[in-house]
Scaffold this active site. Structure first.
Site, PDB file in Angstrom:
ATOM      1  N   HIS A  48       0.823  -1.203   0.000  1.00 19.26           N
ATOM      2  CA  HIS A  48       0.000   0.000   0.000  1.00 19.26           C
ATOM      3  C   HIS A  48       0.857   1.252   0.000  1.00 19.26           C
ATOM      4  CE1 HIS A  48      -3.574   2.371   0.998  1.00 19.26           C
ATOM      5  NE2 HIS A  48      -2.840   3.002   1.894  1.00 19.26           N
ATOM      6  N   GLU A  70      -1.786  -5.046  -4.283  1.00 17.83           N
ATOM      7  CA  GLU A  70      -2.446  -4.550  -3.091  1.00 17.83           C
ATOM      8  C   GLU A  70      -3.849  -5.099  -2.985  1.00 17.83           C
ATOM      9  OE1 GLU A  70      -3.402  -0.177  -1.229  1.00 17.83           O
ATOM     10  OE2 GLU A  70      -4.230  -0.824  -3.136  1.00 17.83           O
ATOM     11  N   ASN A 424      26.929 -23.656  -1.725  1.00 19.46           N
ATOM     12  CA  ASN A 424      27.660 -24.915  -1.739  1.00 19.46           C
ATOM     13  C   ASN A 424      26.905 -25.983  -0.985  1.00 19.46           C
ATOM     14  OD1 ASN A 424      29.896 -24.669  -3.282  1.00 19.46           O
ATOM     15  ND2 ASN A 424      31.268 -24.089  -1.626  1.00 19.46           N
TER      16      ASN A 424
END
Lengths: 692, 120, 173
Positions: A48, A70, A424
């Protein structure tokens, strides 16, 4: 008056990016089964805010796009829409899209319109295809009971009867205001009506008992009049009559405002593409986003480096301290002005006060630069989420100690190495779900990011319960690459650390996930350049832990000053275990390990400072003549053989590398009170040196 | 000149409102949410309050309701900053005692005009 | 009157032309040879002060000193160029050089020389390239040769000078 809005843009961008971060982490944290209201509200508010701001500052594309997000979120928070994983995924993707839009605008580049409209479609599909009743696609048009008005009704003027309800004043609405505005439209004549005023004793001065008959002459549009009374629609009786048609019964009485609550069912036409195809496309997009995001990951970090958010409380403390410092300084000034030996005590007091205040001030300032490590950790939930999806692995991320505070520069420089390590673990550490189950492990793998303070350092660990490192495989690989000889003897720890050798990973293995050209050797070098170190602990089949040790602050250190001959060194206070005088019986020479001495139940190696640092002026060469300071460097202990212990002091760490070079065993230098330079010892480095 | 309390959790909006109003000669005090605003309102005195609706800790409508309970703010003009789609918000705001509203997005001139309207 | 004005203008023009074609060097001696460094890279000239030793570095890197809060290494140029060490005295001079590295950072280093001569102006086109023979100093550090008042001054490449062995290598094993 025209104001240049551009001056507010930077703040808008910053807070929007923050809002997007909040949205992202909020969305990731949403538990479908048990939705946290506060969480969904926070996500909504962020969207908003961005919508409002972008509209105000003229970024229409952003405003329009965010509006759809929104709307979706609004329904979710109202309970009008169930929160589903697909919806969350689309929202997550939209957050990424928004990030890119804002970045593009900020960099004055073109927005990727294609991507934007794709995401917009996806959002709209969610809006329409979700379990939902009629949804208003467009913002609800304000329906005022104006339809009956003919806007062309501009005659000689209007007759207005205005009766505020008793409580109208209590909303801060003053009839005078309305009259003033009316008089700006034309000539206003008013007649006040006292009839509503009660007896004196029943009179409530806070209520409005008056009403008016007004005449507004001029070419005025009825809309304009209505606008003036817009705010008080519910709080008054208003009747507007056109003067030129006062004999007609075209009264428009506004008693109840016609709030047309039937939202226009102008639901956007469902798109031609069928739902499954669309979601597939967006899933694809999400994937692309993940990799695209990976490449762009370094950017946000760079942007953050030029400024810092500081808790105002910290600033207040600072201001107080400076105040105290000023007082102490004036006091010392006074003492110094007409100094007599009688005042010696006063002088000493003043100086010790000065020392205390300076130290406190210093600590406060350093504290300002400290940020919680959550700043670094915050990008990982998303990373793990996206990559585990991409790899088809089930991985949970646990973060511990996010509030642990670290110097700002450390935060900035730690980000990339950590990303590499986590990737990793994701890529090579955690096994595929099927493999895990076969090995008797839970299907869901866990990666833990933990940060804590220990011994004047900050430790950050990346733990996974994956398959661990295979010593034999590592060893074999290193031999193949010519990094070690066939007959080199290595401890387990040293074997694991083969990974850090340059050239260990081949291009073929550096997958898209782990990144190209960012080898473990670079990671280690980066960490060492910060004065830290990195180590690996692993158990085949169970998992691996990579621990990064870093100095808490990069600038100040509590140090123990020592003397070796004419030279001065500083040992970080946190590394010192104890200092002892060695007796002959304690000394032991171990074949292949050099000199050791016995401390309680262990034998620790002796590091002869005068030899390592080639100090020719050393006083003591026989171990029994000097002092041994037992130090601990990341779990490795040794005894430093020195001449003397001098004082303890806080030292400012100066970089040796800025103008010169990295010296093994030395983490930096400092300038002593007499202006000379003392080297600050790097204990783990020293231990390494002595092992060579 | 009048003193205005500007409440919005968005720093850029706050700054814009503040800058605009100050430029016209008003004194402006900023607050970041309803709680901050209420605190400031109690220790200081304002001639007008401009507040966003959606804020954490205490939203604009609750703020207005709370302010109306304080004697010194019974009749003070209080304006909500609200988006066009928030029709229900307007009603709730009025019920809480809001004087009126300014529709977002707005430009500085609209803001100034409205403030002038209520402050005279 | 007009003529005078004109003369002034041509003078100024000439001056400017001169500046563009000239470089200024600080010249100093090492043994019986003379060297020069771009004056723009000279931060200051100091007399010798005791240094704090740094262990396990080449012997011509004498150590570091505190220069107004910064740690600055001191290099003995004589030893660097293999000319043999000369005992230090209060008359020994240290020329503090500064250059901007590739990353935009400033690097400072002090070099010990026998004595400083003067600042010389050299016309760019009179600088000869370093011959590839017989000079005591490795030609890698020499940018060119200048001839000043019948003296030969060897112009040094400060950037190369400030690059110490193994410093900028990425792959230290």
């Amino acid at each position: 008056m025209s104001i240049d809005m551009a001056q507010f843009h930077q703040v808008f961008f910053e807070e929007s990016f923050e809002g997007l971060e909040a949205m992202e982490s909020g969305l990731l944290n949403l538990d479908m089964g048990d939705v946290d209201d506060e969480e969904i509200n926070t996500i909504f508010r962020a969207a908003h805010s961005i919508k409002g701001g972008s509209g105000t500052f003229g970024f229409t594309a952003v405003s329009d796009f965010t509006h759809v997000m929104e709307t979706l979120l609004d329904e979710m928070r109202d309970g009008r829409r169930q929160i589903t994983q697909p919806a969350v995924d689309v929202l997550l993707g939209s957050v990424d899209c928004l990030k890119e839009m804002l970045t593009a605008i900020q960099d004055e580049q073109d927005i990727d319109e294609g991507q934007v409209s794709e995401y917009q479609k996806a959002l709209e599909t969610e809006l329409n295809g979700g379990e939902q009743s009629s949804v208003a696609e467009q913002p609800v048009a304000e329906v005022v009971a104006d339809e009956t008005v003919t806007a062309l009704d501009v005659g000689a003027g209007w007759k207005i009867s205005f009766s505020p309800h008793a409580h109208m004043l209590k909303t801060g609405n003053d009839p005078v205001r309305m009259f003033r505005e009316l008089s700006e439209l034309g000539e206003l004549k008013s007649t006040i009506d006292f009839q509503g005023v009660p007896d004196f004793y029943d009179l409530d001065p806070e209520n409005c008992h008056l009403s008016w008959s007004l005449e507004l002459l001029g070419e005025v549009n009825e809309d304009e009049i209505n606008e003036i009374f817009d705010w008080v629609e519910d709080e008054c009786d208003l009747a507007i009559q056109s003067l030129s048609r006062s004999d007609e019964s075209s009264e428009q009485v506004q008693t109840e405002p016609e709030e047309a609550t039937d939202k226009s069912d102008t639901v956007a036409q469902p798109k031609e593409e069928s739902s499954p195809a669309n979601t597939e496309k967006t899933a694809d997009k999400v994937e692309k986003q993940a990799t695209a995001k990976a490449k762009k990951d370094t950017k946000p970090a760079a942007k953050g480096s030029s400024s810092i958010r500081v808790d105002t409380g910290k600033i207040d403390i600072l201001i107080n301290m400076v105040g105290e410092l000023v007082i102490t300084q004036s006091m010392l000034s006074l003492v110094g002005e007409n100094f007599e030996l009688n005042n010696l005590d006063q002088l000493k007091n003043g100086l010790s006060q000065l020392e205390r205040h300076t130290r406190e001030l210093q600590e406060s300032v350093m504290n300002i630069r400290m940020l919680p490590i959550s700043f670094v950790f915050s990008r990982f939930p998303r990373l793990v989420h996206d990559l585990s999806t991409k790899l088809d692995k089930k991985i949970e991320l646990v973060m511990v100690g996010e509030n642990t505070e670290v110097d700002k520069t450390v935060v900035e420089l730690l980000s990339d190495p950590l990303v590499h390590l986590v990737r990793n673990s994701l890529d090579h550490g955690i096994e595929m779900p099927a493999d895990r189950v076969a090995a008797g492990k839970p299907e869901m793998g866990t990666i833990t990011l933990e940060a804590y303070h220990r011994g004047g350092q900050i430790v950050i660990e990346v733990k996974d319960d994956g398959k661990g490192l295979n010593k034999d495989v590592l060893r074999q690989k290193a031999i193949e690459k010519g990094l070690i000889d066939e007959d080199t003897v290595l401890t387990d720890k040293q074997t694991y650390e083969l990974i850090f050798m340059a050239g260990f990973s081949t291009a073929a293995e550096l997958s898209d996930i782990s990144g190209r050209g960012v080898g473990m050797d670079v990671v280690r070098r980066n960490i060492q350049s910060l004065g830290g170190n990195i180590e690996i602990i692993s158990e085949l089949g169970k998992g691996s832990t990579i621990a990064i040790h870093l100095p808490l602050t990069l600038a100040i250190l509590d140090g123990q000053s020592i003397a070796v001959g004419d030279e001065r060194f500083i040992i970080p206070l946190g590394s010192i275990v104890e200092s002892i005088n060695i007796k002959k019986e304690m000394i032991n020479r171990v074949a292949g390990k050099g000199e050791t001495f016995r401390l309680r139940d262990e034998y620790l190696p002796i590091v002869r400072m005068h030899e390592i640092f080639d100090v020719k002026t050393a006083k003591a060469t026989k171990l029994t003549d000097g002092l041994v300071v037992v130090v601990d460097g990341q779990g490795m202990r040794c005894g430093l053989f020195i001449d003397d212990l001098l004082g303890q002091q806080q030292v400012v760490i100066k970089s040796l590398e800025a103008n010169y070079r990295k010296v093994e065993g030395v983490s930096g230098a400092t300038i002593l009170g007499d202006g000379s330079v003392a080297l600050i010892l790097d204990i783990p480095g020293l231990v390494r040196l002595s092992n060579q | 000149m009048a003193t205005i309390l500007a409440v919005d959790d968005s720093a850029s909006m706050r700054q814009m409102v503040s800058f605009t109003l100050k430029g016209a000669g008003y004194t402006v005090v900023e607050a970041v949410d309803g709680v901050d605003a209420l605190n400031k309102a109690q220790t200081q005195s304002f001639d007008c309050v401009v507040t966003d609706v959606n804020m954490p800790n205490k939203d604009g409508i609750t703020l207005i309701a709370d302010l109306r309970k304080l004697p010194k703010y019974k009749f003070t003009p209080m304006l909500m900053l609200t988006t066009e789609s928030g029709m229900d918000k307007k009603q709730a705001g009025k019920a809480a005692g809001a004087t009126g509203w300014i529709v977002k997005p707005f430009n500085p001139d609209q803001l100034l005009k409205t403030i002038k309207k209520v402050l005279g | 009157m007009a003529e005078q004005v004109e003369n002034n203008e041509t003078e100024q023009y000439d001056e400017q032309k001169k500046l563009e074609n000239q470089v200024q060097f600080l010249s100093f001696t090492l043994g019986d040879e003379e060297y020069g460094v771009d004056i723009l890279s000279v931060q200051e000239i100091r007399s010798w002060e005791p240094v704090s030793r740094i262990p396990n570095v080449p012997s011509y890197e004498k150590g570091v000193v505190n220069l107004r809060g910064a740690i600055v290494p001191i290099v003995d140029l004589r030893e660097r160029f293999g000319l043999g060490h000369l005992a230090y005295s209060p008359l020994t001079v240290v020329v503090v050089l500064q250059i901007e590295s590739q990353e935009g950072q400033n690097r400072t280093m002090g070099v010990v020389v026998d004595s400083v001569s003067d600042v010389i102006d050299v016309e760019k086109k009179t600088i000869q390239s370093a011959p590839n023979f017989g000079t005591k100093v490795s030609t890698e550090f020499i940018n060119g040769l200048a001839s000043v008042n019948e003296r030969m001054v060897m112009l040094l490449d400060v950037e190369k000078l400030l690059k110490l062995d193994g410093l900028d290598d990425e792959n230290e094993s």
